[in-house]
Design a protein around this motif. Structure first.
Motif, PDB file in Angstrom:
ATOM      1  N   ARG A  36     -32.925   3.350  10.972  1.00  0.00           N
ATOM      2  CA  ARG A  36     -33.505   3.089   9.751  1.00  0.00           C
ATOM      3  C   ARG A  36     -33.826   1.543   9.561  1.00  0.00           C
ATOM      4  O   ARG A  36     -34.958   1.025   9.255  1.00  0.00           O
ATOM      5  N   CYS A  40     -36.801  -1.160   9.797  1.00  0.00           N
ATOM      6  CA  CYS A  40     -36.996  -2.128   8.920  1.00  0.00           C
ATOM      7  C   CYS A  40     -37.333  -3.435   9.319  1.00  0.00           C
ATOM      8  O   CYS A  40     -38.138  -4.261   8.681  1.00  0.00           O
ATOM      9  N   SER A 173     -31.915  -6.500   7.235  1.00  0.00           N
ATOM     10  CA  SER A 173     -31.707  -5.369   8.162  1.00  0.00           C
ATOM     11  C   SER A 173     -31.051  -5.629   9.515  1.00  0.00           C
ATOM     12  O   SER A 173     -30.279  -4.475   9.915  1.00  0.00           O
ATOM     13  N   ALA A 212     -37.456   4.934   6.402  1.00  0.00           N
ATOM     14  CA  ALA A 212     -37.397   3.449   6.773  1.00  0.00           C
ATOM     15  C   ALA A 212     -38.424   2.567   5.936  1.00  0.00           C
ATOM     16  O   ALA A 212     -38.405   1.372   5.289  1.00  0.00           O
ATOM     17  N   TYR A 213     -39.831   2.834   5.838  1.00  0.00           N
ATOM     18  CA  TYR A 213     -40.801   2.243   5.338  1.00  0.00           C
ATOM     19  C   TYR A 213     -41.365   2.509   3.877  1.00  0.00           C
ATOM     20  O   TYR A 213     -41.000   1.499   2.933  1.00  0.00           O
ATOM     21  N   THR A 216     -37.330   1.891   1.761  1.00  0.00           N
ATOM     22  CA  THR A 216     -36.696   0.828   2.230  1.00  0.00           C
ATOM     23  C   THR A 216     -37.549  -0.361   2.028  1.00  0.00           C
ATOM     24  O   THR A 216     -37.619  -1.164   1.186  1.00  0.00           O
ATOM     25  N   VAL A 217     -38.266  -0.574   3.165  1.00  0.00           N
ATOM     26  CA  VAL A 217     -39.247  -1.825   3.053  1.00  0.00           C
ATOM     27  C   VAL A 217     -40.162  -2.018   1.931  1.00  0.00           C
ATOM     28  O   VAL A 217     -40.085  -3.069   1.081  1.00  0.00           O
TER      29      VAL A 217
END
Length: 297
Positions: A36, A40, A173, A212-213, A216-217
């Motif tokens: 993950r 990121c 990250s 991940a995207y 999170t990001v």
């Protein structure tokens, strides 16, 4: 615009709990976290500048956000707390955020906010009393600690109010990834990691990308921007709808049943969030009324 952004983020976060559960069917928890945070960081690091904050603050945020919040959340779900209920318990971050802000940032707490805290913790106690196979005490404690870590991360963001929100996520990250990778090798073993990579299918890969995207990001960049721009008491309660989306996605994907005890526990926790939000709104109305009276006089 704040409400629209909040709705989008909470919908994504609610769905992410089920995506975590799907991804953990292929990957061990520690290695999933490593993947993950690597995603990121890469390839965004080539396009996003490092935020202008001391390395100590960046590392502290990476530890609270990556190790504390997500590490404990992943293990809580792995330990038996269902994704839908995990999405409810994690909302204790609202109360931890408000408490830490009052203690460290000197933001005043009202009686209504204290009442919200009491109601919220009562809801968690009710969740702990559900013994239908979707709750374990270990899982409940781990996710509660994850909520505490999220609250600490929120306060750190408030203190870095000039840091680029996207840069903060991207550049913090590598810190949890670097810590978790050797832990994964020791605890889970190279053989398990290799077999999980070989077993990865499009479903697991899609869940990983979603975690991940969008989650999170994008999600936490928007969240951090809102924290920096508005008072904590106005932003934190925006996660009110996360349990709704979390429970809905768990019902659709895993067929989780929403029993009366679950509904009562969730309702009590959400009631605490509502009490907090109303209290903040009333506190903001009083100064506005005073200013209006002074203008008229």
């Amino acid at each position: 615009m704040r409400i629209v952004l909040g709705l989008i983020v909470t919908a994504v976060w609610g769905l992410s709990f089920s995506m975590i559960k799907i991804a953990q069917e292929t990957f061990d928890p520690l290695f999933l976290l490593v993947l993950r945070f690597v995603l990121c960081f890469l390839p965004a690091v080539f396009f996003v500048r490092r935020p202008q904050v001391p390395l100590r603050q960046l590392a502290s945020y990476g530890l609270a956000f990556g190790i504390g919040q997500f590490g404990l959340l992943f293990f809580g779900i792995k330990a038996g707390l269902s994704p839908g209920l995990a999405s409810v318990v994690l909302q204790l971050q609202v109360f931890f955020t408000i408490s830490f802000s009052a203690l460290l940032l000197k933001e005043r707490m009202t009686r209504g906010q204290v009442a919200g805290l009491v109601l919220g913790f009562a809801g968690v106690v009710m969740v702990g009393g559900i013994t239908k196979g979707t709750v374990t005490i270990v899982g409940l404690l781990l996710v509660t600690c994850a909520a505490m870590s999220w609250g600490a991360a929120n306060v750190l963001v408030k203190r870095m109010d000039h840091a680029d929100p996207l840069g903060l996520i991207v550049w913090s990250s590598p810190i949890p990834a670097a810590i978790l990778l050797p832990c994964s090798l020791v605890v889970e073993g190279y053989t398990s990691i290799e077999s999980s990579v070989r077993a990865m299918d499009w479903t697991a890969f899609g869940a990983l990308l979603f975690i991940a995207y969008p989650t999170t990001v994008i999600g936490y960049s928007v969240w951090n921007a809102l924290l920096q721009r508005y008072e904590t008491g106005r932003v934190a309660p925006l996660t009110l709808l996360v349990p709704v989306f979390g429970l809905a996605s768990s019902m659709l994907i895993f067929g989780e049943r929403i029993t009366l005890p679950k509904a009562a526990a969730c309702g009590l926790l959400i009631l605490g969030l509502c009490v907090n939000q109303v209290s903040v709104h009333r506190r903001q109305q009083v100064p506005a009324a005073h200013r209006l009276m002074e203008t008229q006089s």
